[in-house]
Design a protein around this motif. Structure first.
Motif, short mmCIF file in Angstrom:
data_model
loop_
_atom_site.label_atom_id
_atom_site.label_comp_id
_atom_site.label_asym_id
_atom_site.label_seq_id
_atom_site.Cartn_x
_atom_site.Cartn_y
_atom_site.Cartn_z
N VAL A 1 41.54 34.80 21.10
CA VAL A 1 42.17 35.93 21.60
C VAL A 1 41.69 35.96 23.10
CG1 VAL A 1 42.49 38.41 21.33
CG2 VAL A 1 41.99 36.93 19.43
N LYS A 2 42.72 35.88 24.21
CA LYS A 2 42.54 36.21 25.51
C LYS A 2 41.74 37.38 25.94
CE LYS A 2 45.68 35.80 29.75
NZ LYS A 2 44.48 36.32 30.60
N HIS A 3 40.85 37.15 26.80
CA HIS A 3 40.00 38.43 27.03
C HIS A 3 40.62 39.57 27.69
CE1 HIS A 3 37.06 40.92 28.69
NE2 HIS A 3 37.56 40.84 29.55
N ALA A 4 40.70 40.72 27.37
CA ALA A 4 41.22 41.89 28.03
C ALA A 4 40.26 43.10 27.86
CB ALA A 4 42.29 42.34 27.33
N SER A 5 40.34 43.82 28.64
CA SER A 5 39.28 45.04 28.49
C SER A 5 39.97 46.51 29.00
CB SER A 5 38.33 44.85 29.65
OG SER A 5 37.31 45.90 29.60
N PRO A 6 39.96 47.29 28.18
CA PRO A 6 39.53 47.37 26.73
C PRO A 6 40.11 46.44 25.94
CG PRO A 6 40.60 49.40 27.17
CD PRO A 6 40.38 48.56 28.39
N GLN A 7 39.53 46.03 24.83
CA GLN A 7 40.08 45.28 23.82
C GLN A 7 39.47 45.57 22.43
OE1 GLN A 7 39.48 40.92 23.94
NE2 GLN A 7 41.82 40.78 23.77
N ILE A 8 40.24 45.51 21.38
CA ILE A 8 39.63 45.65 19.96
C ILE A 8 40.12 44.69 19.26
CG2 ILE A 8 41.31 47.21 19.04
CD1 ILE A 8 39.03 49.09 18.04
#
Length: 113
Positions: A79-86
């Motif tokens: 899962v490609k990093h994102a922030s915030p991410q759950i």
């Protein structure tokens, strides 16, 4: 009230990921420098303060302070990093993930309970 556990090492992450065959986990990737992420953390804590799924372990990763762990999670889950991410992980597979403004108490309740 359910509580989240912060992880800071790849070893902790590897143990948690391996254990998802027995207990699913929810990971919140949180940036301490981002207002959107602050809002997501409040939603996460609001969800945990009500009636969270008791069969799930709740995890927090601070993406700036624990960048190697955050990167490893992205690599291991695909899962490609994102922030915030759950991410909701069961049997070492990401069952559900979302990011940014979609991280709400209502959304978590609908998916996890």
């Amino acid at each position: 009230m359910a509580q989240w556990k912060e992880i800071t090492t790849n070893e902790e992450w590897e143990q948690l990921l391996a254990a998802t065959t027995e207990q699913p986990i929810v990971v919140l990737k949180h940036s301490t420098a981002c207002p959107v992420s602050f809002n997501a953390l409040q939603e996460y804590e609001a969800y945990l303060g009500k009636t969270p799924n008791p069969d799930v372990k709740y995890i927090l990763v601070k993406v700036i302070e624990s960048r190697p762990v955050s990167n490893q999670i992205a690599e291991d889950t695909g899962v490609k990093h994102a922030s915030p991410q759950i991410l909701y992980i069961k049997n070492k597979e990401t069952v559900w993930n979302t990011s940014h403004w979609a991280i709400t108490e209502e959304h978590m309740t609908a998916v996890l309970n």
